[in-house]
Design an enzyme around this catalytic site. Structure first.
Site, PDB file in Angstrom:
ATOM      1  N   TRP A  33     -57.002-108.770  42.938  1.00  0.00           N
ATOM      2  CA  TRP A  33     -57.650-109.991  43.442  1.00  0.00           C
ATOM      3  C   TRP A  33     -58.471-110.657  42.354  1.00  0.00           C
ATOM      4  O   TRP A  33     -58.477-111.889  42.226  1.00  0.00           O
ATOM      5  CB  TRP A  33     -58.495-109.669  44.683  1.00  0.00           C
ATOM      6  CG  TRP A  33     -57.668-109.133  45.798  1.00  0.00           C
ATOM      7  CD1 TRP A  33     -57.761-107.902  46.369  1.00  0.00           C
ATOM      8  CD2 TRP A  33     -56.569-109.792  46.470  1.00  0.00           C
ATOM      9  NE1 TRP A  33     -56.810-107.760  47.351  1.00  0.00           N
ATOM     10  CE2 TRP A  33     -56.075-108.896  47.426  1.00  0.00           C
ATOM     11  CE3 TRP A  33     -55.973-111.040  46.335  1.00  0.00           C
ATOM     12  CZ2 TRP A  33     -54.993-109.216  48.271  1.00  0.00           C
ATOM     13  CZ3 TRP A  33     -54.896-111.368  47.163  1.00  0.00           C
ATOM     14  CH2 TRP A  33     -54.427-110.456  48.109  1.00  0.00           C
ATOM     15  N   ASP A  47     -66.553-112.633  45.364  1.00  0.00           N
ATOM     16  CA  ASP A  47     -65.538-112.487  46.405  1.00  0.00           C
ATOM     17  C   ASP A  47     -65.895-111.212  47.169  1.00  0.00           C
ATOM     18  O   ASP A  47     -65.740-110.112  46.658  1.00  0.00           O
ATOM     19  CB  ASP A  47     -64.154-112.377  45.748  1.00  0.00           C
ATOM     20  CG  ASP A  47     -63.055-112.024  46.736  1.00  0.00           C
ATOM     21  OD1 ASP A  47     -63.332-111.909  47.945  1.00  0.00           O
ATOM     22  OD2 ASP A  47     -61.904-111.867  46.280  1.00  0.00           O
ATOM     23  N   LYS A  83     -60.503-109.227  56.656  1.00  0.00           N
ATOM     24  CA  LYS A  83     -60.744-107.872  56.190  1.00  0.00           C
ATOM     25  C   LYS A  83     -61.826-107.178  57.000  1.00  0.00           C
ATOM     26  O   LYS A  83     -61.658-106.027  57.374  1.00  0.00           O
ATOM     27  CB  LYS A  83     -61.108-107.849  54.702  1.00  0.00           C
ATOM     28  CG  LYS A  83     -60.029-108.413  53.788  1.00  0.00           C
ATOM     29  CD  LYS A  83     -58.827-107.506  53.669  1.00  0.00           C
ATOM     30  CE  LYS A  83     -57.596-108.161  53.033  1.00  0.00           C
ATOM     31  NZ  LYS A  83     -57.820-108.976  51.871  1.00  0.00           N
TER      32      LYS A  83
HETATM   33  C1  LIG Z   1     -57.290-109.847  50.816  1.00  0.00           C
HETATM   34  C2  LIG Z   1     -58.176-110.253  49.707  1.00  0.00           C
HETATM   35  C3  LIG Z   1     -58.096-111.539  49.133  1.00  0.00           C
HETATM   36  C4  LIG Z   1     -57.073-112.552  49.557  1.00  0.00           C
HETATM   37  O1  LIG Z   1     -57.440-113.132  50.748  1.00  0.00           O
HETATM   38  P1  LIG Z   1     -56.563-114.259  51.467  1.00  0.00           P
HETATM   39  O2  LIG Z   1     -57.466-114.641  52.580  1.00  0.00           O
HETATM   40  O3  LIG Z   1     -55.284-113.606  51.894  1.00  0.00           O
HETATM   41  O4  LIG Z   1     -56.330-115.364  50.507  1.00  0.00           O
HETATM   42  C5  LIG Z   1     -58.997-111.857  48.141  1.00  0.00           C
HETATM   43  N1  LIG Z   1     -59.906-110.978  47.709  1.00  0.00           N
HETATM   44  C6  LIG Z   1     -60.012-109.737  48.228  1.00  0.00           C
HETATM   45  C7  LIG Z   1     -61.057-108.799  47.702  1.00  0.00           C
HETATM   46  C8  LIG Z   1     -59.146-109.334  49.240  1.00  0.00           C
HETATM   47  O5  LIG Z   1     -59.246-108.100  49.751  1.00  0.00           O
END
Ligand SMILES: *Cc1c(COP(=O)(O)O)cnc(C)c1O
Length: 354
Positions: A102, A169, A193
């Site tokens: 990511w 993030d 998540k």
């Molecule tokens: C799943 C994930 C993403 C991607 O998220 P989307 O909503 O599918 O774009 C980005 N960063 C992390 C840490 C993730 O676990």
């Protein structure tokens, strides 16, 4: 129906009580005799959902004055692009820590807009640790980190202190740990998540950084545009925001983020203990950087693989397969996972050893 122990990495497990309320609102929302799926997002009933969802984020995380909370479409992957659009000046540079898939995608998006300094990386060891002691250039417009690395199972236990904007993030550990929001200028997280169903992405943005890049930012990518319209610049992800709100109410009633953190530590402690003490298993992440959300591990003896797989399947465990880039197993233990489910997995691991 037999009980399923859901270790899915995302979209994630949510409390049964939340599913029930969410299901009821599809039929009759707010006593309107209409489904939440068929009403205007400008209706009083939905505006109050959006307001409550934004307020609950503030209450749960203790968001200080001067920050805006948004629920937007586009996933965290759009968040990768929004950070440089809003914060990276034309001739400036952005600093990134590369801790896996990511983070690498975030770097790639930032590179479209300008200079990127990867100041720390754990790529040399298949991302099995969190880089430490890295230097952030004094003139960096921001530092971007990924708090929890969903795929490899590592997690920043302490966040770097910086003299620039810290952008994080937090997709896979938001609401599972207490954080000091004032240390960050931007936090963003895909809901699926640890917060709600796929579709919404939550942003917590310090108002001071609006338009900091000085760029002509496309409206949909501009934090300030969305903030000025109370997260209703365009149709928001109505249902995902609603279910996220229900889940935040649930968290509020169940000890808040401190309560969630305690449970996360208990679940992770139970599983890592077994991984460390059972000779048939080995953790893949450096011990001090292990994630409390996603535990990654492998078998030390591949000849028992079929037996182990059959055993956990028979025990009603779902979603244990590791990400294709890492292999082995990954137990994702998001907020709604009961510790009993972890105990079932640990019992299977003990039984395998005999
Ligand atoms: C799943 C994930 C993403 C991607 O998220 P989307 O909503 O599918 O774009 C980005 N960063 C992390 C840490 C993730 O676990």
């Amino acid at each position: 129906m037999a009980k399923v122990h859901n270790f899915s990495a995302g979209p994630c497990i949510l409390p049964q009580e939340v599913f029930q309320e969410a299901a009821a609102a599809v039929i009759n929302f707010d006593n309107l005799n209409l489904s939440i799926l068929e009403i205007s997002h400008r209706s009083a009933s939905f505006v109050s959902v959006m307001d409550e969802a934004r307020q609950l984020v503030k209450d749960l995380l203790g968001v200080p004055e001067g920050y805006s909370v948004l629920f937007l479409q586009g996933g965290a992957s759009t968040g990768f692009l929004m950070a440089p659009y809003n914060l990276l000046t034309q001739n400036g540079k952005a600093a990134y820590v590369n801790t896996g898939t990511w983070a690498k995608k975030a770097v790639k998006e930032a590179k479209r807009l300008g200079n990127v300094d990867v100041v720390g990386s754990s790529e040399d060891k298949n991302y099995n640790y969190i880089p430490k002691g890295f230097e952030v250039p004094a003139d960096a417009d921001y530092l971007h980190i990924t708090s929890n690395n969903t795929i490899v199972g590592t997690q920043f236990k302490e966040f770097p202190t910086v003299n620039t904007s810290l952008v994080c993030d937090m997709s896979s550990d938001i609401f599972s740990r207490e954080v000091n929001v004032a240390d960050f200028d931007v936090i963003y997280a895909g809901a699926q998540k640890n917060l709600g169903p796929a579709g919404a992405t939550v942003y917590i943005v310090k108002d001071e950084v609006f338009n900091k890049s000085g760029r002509d930012i496309p409206e949909m990518l501009n934090y300030a545009t969305h903030a000025s319209k109370d997260s209703m610049f365009n149709t928001p992800p109505v249902y995902s925001t609603y279910v996220s709100m229900l889940n935040m109410r649930y968290m509020m009633k169940n000890g808040g983020v401190a309560g969630m953190q305690k449970k996360a530590e208990e679940r992770a402690g139970l599983l890592y203990d077994e991984i460390d003490n059972n000779p048939l298993f080995e953790g893949t992440a450096a011990k001090e950087d292990r994630s409390n959300m996603n535990a990654t591990f492998v078998l030390t003896d591949e000849s028992v693989k079929d037996k182990f797989d059959a055993m956990w399947n028979a025990a009603g465990i779902s979603g244990l397969k590791g990400h294709r880039s890492v292999g082995g197993y990954r137990a994702s233990m998001y907020n709604a996972l009961p510790i009993e489910s972890v105990q079932v997995l640990v019992d299977v691991m003990k039984k395998l050893k005999g």
